[in-house]
Design a protein around this motif. Structure first.
Motif, short mmCIF file in Angstrom:
data_model
loop_
_atom_site.label_atom_id
_atom_site.label_comp_id
_atom_site.label_asym_id
_atom_site.label_seq_id
_atom_site.Cartn_x
_atom_site.Cartn_y
_atom_site.Cartn_z
N LEU A 1 36.52 59.69 58.02
CA LEU A 1 37.55 58.79 58.18
C LEU A 1 37.27 57.98 59.60
O LEU A 1 37.47 56.61 59.70
N THR A 2 36.81 58.35 60.65
CA THR A 2 36.41 57.70 61.67
C THR A 2 35.16 56.69 61.43
O THR A 2 35.23 55.69 61.94
N CYS A 3 34.19 57.20 60.58
CA CYS A 3 33.21 56.26 60.22
C CYS A 3 33.58 54.94 59.53
O CYS A 3 33.49 53.78 59.58
N ARG A 4 34.66 55.33 58.42
CA ARG A 4 35.05 54.17 57.84
C ARG A 4 36.21 53.46 58.63
O ARG A 4 36.15 52.09 58.48
N GLY A 5 36.90 53.86 59.53
CA GLY A 5 37.59 53.17 60.57
C GLY A 5 36.65 52.06 61.20
O GLY A 5 36.81 51.06 61.19
N TYR A 6 35.65 52.57 61.91
CA TYR A 6 34.61 51.70 62.44
C TYR A 6 34.06 50.65 61.73
O TYR A 6 33.77 49.55 62.10
N LEU A 7 33.76 50.90 60.44
CA LEU A 7 33.05 50.10 59.37
C LEU A 7 34.11 49.13 58.98
O LEU A 7 33.81 47.89 59.01
N GLU A 8 35.41 49.60 58.83
CA GLU A 8 36.40 48.45 58.33
C GLU A 8 36.72 47.52 59.48
O GLU A 8 36.76 46.36 59.29
N ALA A 9 36.78 47.81 60.73
CA ALA A 9 37.07 47.18 61.83
C ALA A 9 36.18 46.15 62.17
O ALA A 9 36.38 44.82 62.34
N PHE A 10 34.65 46.61 62.01
CA PHE A 10 33.65 45.81 62.15
C PHE A 10 33.49 44.70 61.13
O PHE A 10 33.47 43.42 61.51
N ILE A 11 33.80 45.11 59.88
CA ILE A 11 33.68 43.94 58.79
C ILE A 11 35.15 43.05 58.97
O ILE A 11 34.62 41.76 58.50
N SER B 1 27.91 53.08 67.11
CA SER B 1 26.46 53.51 66.65
C SER B 1 26.30 53.43 65.28
O SER B 1 25.02 53.02 64.72
N ILE B 2 27.24 53.62 64.42
CA ILE B 2 26.85 53.51 62.82
C ILE B 2 26.44 51.85 62.62
O ILE B 2 25.46 51.83 61.73
N ILE B 3 27.02 51.22 63.22
CA ILE B 3 26.70 49.81 62.77
C ILE B 3 25.39 49.48 63.52
O ILE B 3 24.60 48.77 62.66
N ARG B 4 25.05 49.93 64.71
CA ARG B 4 23.80 49.54 65.34
C ARG B 4 22.63 50.41 64.35
O ARG B 4 21.67 49.70 64.18
N ASP B 5 22.91 51.48 63.65
CA ASP B 5 22.05 51.99 62.97
C ASP B 5 21.78 51.33 61.73
O ASP B 5 20.33 51.13 61.37
N MET B 6 22.90 50.70 61.13
CA MET B 6 22.72 49.93 59.85
C MET B 6 21.95 48.61 60.09
O MET B 6 21.11 48.30 59.17
N VAL B 7 22.29 48.04 61.27
CA VAL B 7 21.50 46.83 61.86
C VAL B 7 20.03 47.04 61.78
O VAL B 7 19.23 46.16 61.53
N ALA B 8 19.76 47.92 62.62
CA ALA B 8 18.19 48.28 62.67
C ALA B 8 17.60 48.52 61.49
O ALA B 8 16.44 48.33 61.23
N ALA B 9 18.37 49.32 60.56
CA ALA B 9 17.82 49.75 59.20
C ALA B 9 17.49 48.33 58.25
O ALA B 9 16.67 47.99 57.64
#
Length: 245
Positions: free
Chosen positions: A46-56, A77-85
């Motif tokens: 839920l925390t992951c999804r919250g970060y993703l949804e807020a950023f989007i 950090s999950i957004i930064r990881d996705m951007v690097a990938a």
């Protein structure tokens, strides 16, 4: 990422580990751990999804672009990881989302369990203390669920992510039955599987796709399956699987 839960998840088991699933909206994780950590995994998801949804919500193009995303400013950090990938594989950041979620949840659970496997739509984060064999689901290929990858990586976490142009609903411009990437980072493995898979229309494209995958920094192993044709590169051991009784 692809959805074939009923096919490969019935073979996702390991003696001594507890298997459980957690779900939040469209995300469904299959997890193996020393004990049932459903509550902790759900909170992390839920925390992951919250970060993703807020950023989007603040950056709508993050969810739609098919090109690397340029990050201007701080981000979770999950957004930064996705951007690097995204930058490494030269694809859109959402090509790495399933792997990113699996790894983020998996690393949090590593603090609670000696062994952790988190699978999210074919994208898997792994931390084990004994050798492990993973089946490869490859749609209608005659090799599907008949071959797998054997790993002796017991000293560090790693990730195995699979993309398909013939299975599931994820966006792919290729026709490979399975493109499996091994890497330390699940975000990178997921994005690289998409990038490599986009290059495969027929078995004749396997060699070129392998060459492309080798150029993506951080990719440690590649398996490509198109029908009966197979391409291999890197730190991978392909094995024949015993029939499930």
């Amino acid at each position: 990422m692809f959805d074939n839960r009923n096919t490969y998840r019935n073979r996702m088991e390991r003696q001594g580990l507890t298997s459980f699933t957690v779900t939040a909206l469209q995300t469904n994780l299959q997890i193996l751990a020393d004990r049932d950590l459903s509550a902790e995994a759900t909170e992390s998801l839920l925390t992951c999804r919250g970060y993703l949804e807020a950023f989007i919500e603040d950056h709508p193009d993050f969810a739609t672009t098919l090109s690397p995303f340029v990050l201007n400013g701080p981000a979770p950090s999950i957004i930064r990881d996705m951007v690097a990938a995204s930058a490494a594989a030269k694809v859109g950041p959402m090509a790495s989302v399933a792997g990113a979620v699996a790894e983020t949840v998996g690393r949090e659970l590593c603090g609670l369990s000696a062994e952790v496997v988190v699978e999210n739509g074919g994208d898997t984060f792994i931390r084990v203390e004994e050798p492990l064999t993973m089946a490869i689901y490859a749609g209608n290929s005659p090799l599907s669920m008949k071959v797998g990858l054997s790993f002796n990586r017991t000293d560090r976490p790693f990730s195995v992510c699979t993309s398909s142009g013939t299975v599931g609903h994820s966006l792919s411009f290729g026709k490979a039955d399975a493109v499996t990437i091994v890497a330390a980072s699940a975000s990178l493995a997921d994005a690289a599987a998409t990038a490599v898979g986009n290059r495969v229309k027929t078995g004749r494209d396997i060699d070129g796709a392998v060459r492309l995958g080798k150029t993506i920094e951080g990719v440690e192993g590649i398996v490509i399956i198109v029908g009966r044709d197979v391409g291999l590169w890197g730190d991978v051991e392909l094995v024949r699987l015993a029939k499930k009784s």
